[in-house]
Design an enzyme around this catalytic site. Structure first.
Site, mmCIF file in Angstrom:
data_model
loop_
_atom_site.group_PDB
_atom_site.id
_atom_site.type_symbol
_atom_site.label_atom_id
_atom_site.label_comp_id
_atom_site.label_asym_id
_atom_site.label_seq_id
_atom_site.Cartn_x
_atom_site.Cartn_y
_atom_site.Cartn_z
ATOM 1 N N ASN A 7 0.835 -1.190 0.000
ATOM 2 C CA ASN A 7 0.000 0.000 0.000
ATOM 3 C C ASN A 7 0.877 1.249 0.000
ATOM 4 O O ASN A 7 1.555 1.532 1.002
ATOM 5 C CB ASN A 7 -0.904 0.034 1.230
ATOM 6 C CG ASN A 7 -1.707 1.326 1.311
ATOM 7 O OD1 ASN A 7 -2.661 1.518 0.573
ATOM 8 N ND2 ASN A 7 -1.293 2.249 2.176
ATOM 9 N N GLU A 8 0.912 1.953 -1.124
ATOM 10 C CA GLU A 8 1.478 3.304 -1.276
ATOM 11 C C GLU A 8 2.990 3.383 -1.147
ATOM 12 O O GLU A 8 3.548 4.485 -1.135
ATOM 13 C CB GLU A 8 0.809 4.293 -0.299
ATOM 14 C CG GLU A 8 -0.676 4.443 -0.526
ATOM 15 C CD GLU A 8 -1.340 5.548 0.268
ATOM 16 O OE1 GLU A 8 -2.444 5.980 -0.117
ATOM 17 O OE2 GLU A 8 -0.744 5.983 1.283
ATOM 18 N N ASN A 9 3.703 2.261 -1.128
ATOM 19 C CA ASN A 9 5.147 2.338 -0.920
ATOM 20 C C ASN A 9 5.912 2.735 -2.178
ATOM 21 O O ASN A 9 6.884 3.488 -2.100
ATOM 22 C CB ASN A 9 5.667 1.005 -0.374
ATOM 23 C CG ASN A 9 5.120 0.705 1.000
ATOM 24 O OD1 ASN A 9 4.563 1.573 1.661
ATOM 25 N ND2 ASN A 9 5.247 -0.537 1.441
#
Length: 818
Positions: free
Chosen positions: A423-425
């Site tokens: 998630n969003e890395n």
């Protein structure tokens, strides 16, 4: 057969900090559970969900703790005796009768330890000592070096639920404990060490693939594995020199498993029995319920960029989804019944996919079983969120072991349709300023997302798609949050601009977007005792974790609704604005179904009482957003959208049958006077289609914008369009009549409008904290009526339905501000 003895009773807990006074030497403990729950049950700490008590509990996560259990055993020298820990949170040393048997470093794994040589034929003592996650994190930072993390704490340096350390919707409650069951198992000859089962389609037949690995003890013996499903049986021989076997089983013409909005969810019980050939003894068994459906993720290039479309049983879906976070800061508190109730609430809101977000946990088996049975699709993140993660040892090996454990455990579930890398890395590395912080050649997680995770997914579960991240555009050569490729997150709308900006984007798939609002009034009153309650009072403000969250709530009202002057108005206005913002975004995306194939709102649920993006608060109470989602995710949606220089009514049909009906509309004054109207004999919207109907010029051209509305109807679906925002709309003080009648399980509240009423809401929890209302956000023309069905055991009379408290609308916000 394997004998299993649960060790879920007789546990005590002790604090290893000798300087901590006021705690008993031994505290009664519950397993599964955690330290916080045991201290709370023994009245040794205040409830961390109440007022600002969270901060008084910080010391718990900074302390070492020991669990102890004394039990009797009757070991047999001819068998293997093993402790099995389904979940240990997180850094633990395990000892039996004073001898260390293992160490653990991962909340998300199952551990098994052979204790055959240590188990006594009488009293035994099992101890599990948990080290502070903070202390371990400090060591790991020295070992790996610093890695950027958008949230406090060392969650990216260990394999622990990241949101334990605090998030913009969650408290900092750093847990420790045996959070899943523990048991003592005994077995001889052989057992199933790893069993991988998948169910797919081969033409019109069901195809079950089985891969089994055996653990052996003593003299190796020939065995058989007997598989049975749907009346089909297959027996496969396993030679004495074999420890691994793979085979397939065909089930002729099974009924297809569908997401709930398209069909039924037939599940077929499957059993695998491991039999000793010589004796005929049953050595081990495996049972699951399987559903048969085909699945692929279409990411092919097209004229718009590249697709991101889930195709199930050869049907390209528009996903109506929501993000799922841990339902409690203390996961052992979430029961089978609570999982089922939450998922039922999601289903009732016309949600058909939940994305299990990567800062939490792989949920328990009960969650996925409920999703299988209810037709709720599941997108499963691997557990990496909003941070850079080291790829060096020992973390890398822990990641691999965790992924193997959970992919094997979850892969039989028909509801599970995606493994997502993070998630969003990737977005964070690309756009959040991580690049200059991470030194050249230093790992940050990309090797997990583009190498390790896809390799493991392909090895273990090749029939289910893997995608590297959310957001991600399919290639490191394209910026990760592009509109035209992959899946996108839209967060500038909440953080920086108004919700009207959702129309600036037509993503291929939006896997996160959201808008905040406070919890239900009853939930606030149960958790905060400020006198008086205000948005800035200590308790209310403490239960708002987003940076400048309250400021953004007020800023988001600008241009839409007047700034509220009372707590009651603040509560309703911000809840109403949340509902409108998300409905606005969802209807826009669904109207572009040919390009966009999914809207996954952030978020469905809450883990504690908080102002957040959730539709269902932590007490399970519906916020107005829940009702907005039910309307916006209706499989048959009618919406009015800008097209070119005009407006179009857009019919969106996710049903299996075409939608053909008369479409009519009118432009009316708020007093009900019809100024222009049209009727089109029959509009045809095929299944899985968005069909546009341009509205005539006299309908979309107002004489007096502040006093007019466009109403379009197609069967029982109705859509409204306003020429100005509410703050400029000529809404007057509500005038209405109320009638109440008893119905089974509660009361019917009939409201008849005497003037134009916009977004009428009956706040049932203001009547009774346990009450539930069936509908909300209802707009009525003068003379129209609506019946609210209220489930409650409390007696209700008309005088209880107070305008401005129980019965709310945009009218009383706007007219009351003038």
């Amino acid at each position: 057969m394997i004998e299993k003895t649960a060790l879920n009773s007789g546990w005590t807990l002790s604090c290893n900090d000798t300087g901590r006074s006021g705690l008993p030497a031994a505290i009664a403990a519950t397993v599964p559970g955690c330290v916080h729950l045991d201290l709370l049950a023994n009245r040794l700490i205040p409830d961390p969900y109440i007022d600002v008590n969270e901060i008084t509990n910080d010391w718990i996560g900074k302390t070492d703790w020991t669990y102890c259990c004394r039990f009797e055993a009757v070991p047999d020298d001819g068998k293997v005796w093993e402790f099995v820990f389904d979940g240990l949170d997180t850094i633990a040393v395990i000892s039996l009768n004073g001898e260390e048997i293992g160490r653990t470093f991962n909340m998300h794994r199952t551990y098994r330890f052979d204790v055959s040589a240590l188990l006594k034929a009488s009293a035994n003592e099992l101890t599990v000592t948990f080290r502070s996650a903070y202390a371990y994190g400090a060591e790991m930072e020295k070992h790996y070096g610093y890695r950027p993390n958008n949230y406090p704490g060392p969650g990216n340096l260990m394999r622990k639920m990241a949101c334990n350390f605090g998030w913009d919707w969650g408290p900092t409650l750093v847990t420790a404990g045996l959070w899943k069951p523990v048991r003592l198992e005994s077995w001889d000859r052989a057992r199933l060490a790893e069993t991988r089962v998948s169910a797919t389609l081969a033409g019109g037949d069901g195809l079950v693939k089985v891969h089994a690995t055996l653990a052996r003890h003593g003299d190796k013996a020939a065995c058989s594995l007997v598989a049975e499903i749907g009346g089909v049986t297959k027996t496969v021989a396993i030679g004495a020199d074999e420890d691994e076997i793979a085979f397939e089983l065909t089930l002729p013409s099974p009924q297809l498993w569908w997401p709930h909005h398209l069909g039924a969810q037939p599940l077929y019980p499957m059993t695998l029995k491991l039999i000793d050939d010589a004796s005929g003894d049953l050595l081990d068994a495996y049972e699951r319920e399987l559903g048969f459906r085909s699945l692929r993720l279409d990411t092919s290039a097209d004229e718009h960029g590249s697709a991101f479309t889930f195709v199930i049983n050869d049907v390209p879906l528009f996903i109506c989804g929501a993000n799922w976070i841990p339902d409690d800061c203390f996961p052992p508190r979430v029961t089978t019944e609570r999982y089922a109730a939450r998922i039922e609430e999601a289903k009732a809101a016309n949600i058909h996919m939940l994305r299990v977000w990567g800062g939490g946990i792989f949920e328990t088996d009960e969650f996925y079983q409920a999703c299988d049975r209810m037709g709720m699709l599941v997108w499963q993140d691997f557990l990496f969120a909003c941070a850079a993660y080291p790829e060096e040892e020992p973390l890398r090996s822990e990641v691999e072991a965790e992924v193997r454990d959970n992919v094997v455990r979850l892969m039989p579930h028909a509801s599970l349709i995606l493994w997502n890398g993070n998630n969003e890395n990737i977005w964070g590395f690309d756009e959040w300023g991580w690049r200059p912080i991470i030194k050249a050649g230093e790992s940050w997680g990309l090797g997990y997302y583009l190498d390790l995770l896809p390799r493991l997914s392909a090895e273990l579960d090749p029939d289910r798609p893997y995608y590297p991240g959310s957001p991600y555009s399919g290639s490191m050569e394209i910026e990760p949050n592009a509109d035209a490729h992959g899946c996108k997150h839209i967060w500038d709308v909440w953080n920086d601009v108004g919700y009207e900006v959702y129309r600036n984007y037509i993503p291929r798939f939006c896997s996160e977007f959201g808008w905040q609002a406070p919890a239900a009034w009853a939930t606030i009153e149960e958790s905060v005792h400020d006198q008086p309650l205000t948005p800035q009072s200590n308790g209310v403000f403490h239960h708002q974790k987003a940076t400048e969250g309250n400021d953004k709530l007020i800023r988001g009202l600008a241009g839409h609704l007047p700034e509220p002057q009372t707590m009651d108005d603040w509560h309703f206005a911000t809840q109403l604005n949340q509902a409108r913002a998300i409905r606005f975004g969802v209807e826009h995306m669904r109207s572009h179904r040919d390009i966009c194939k999914g809207a996954v709102v952030w978020q469905f649920n809450d883990c504690w009482p908080v102002t957040s993006w959730a539709a269902l608060d932590s007490a399970g109470r519906r916020k107005p957003l829940w009702y907005a989602l039910k309307a916006a995710y209706d499989p048959r949606l009618l919406t009015i959208q800008p097209r070119g220089n005009g407006l179009a009514a857009v019919a969106v049909n996710e049903r299996t049958l075409f939608w053909r009906a008369k479409i009519s509309g009118k432009r009316v004054r708020l007093d009900g006077t019809v100024l222009a109207e049209f009727e089109f004999w029959r509009l045809l919207c095929d299944r899985f289609e968005a069909k546009e109907f341009p509205l005539p010029g006299d309908i979309i051209t107002p004489d007096l914008p502040k006093d007019e509305v466009v109403v379009v109807q197609m069967l029982d679906r109705r859509a409204f369009h306003y020429f100005v925002e509410d703050i400029d709309l000529a809404l007057s003080v509500p005038r209405l009549a109320i009638d109440i009648a008893s119905i089974e399980g509660g009361f019917a509240v009939k409201v008849t409008a005497q003037n134009f009423l916009k977004d009428l809401c009956l706040m049932a929890d203001r009547l009774d904290p346990d009450a539930v209302v069936d509908s909300m956000l209802v707009t009525l023309l003068p003379g129209e009526s609506h019946v609210f069905a209220v489930k409650t055991t409390k007696e209700i009379v008309a005088e209880d339905i107070t305008i401005g408290t129980v019965l709310r609308s945009a009218n009383d916000l706007v007219a009351g501000s003038r």
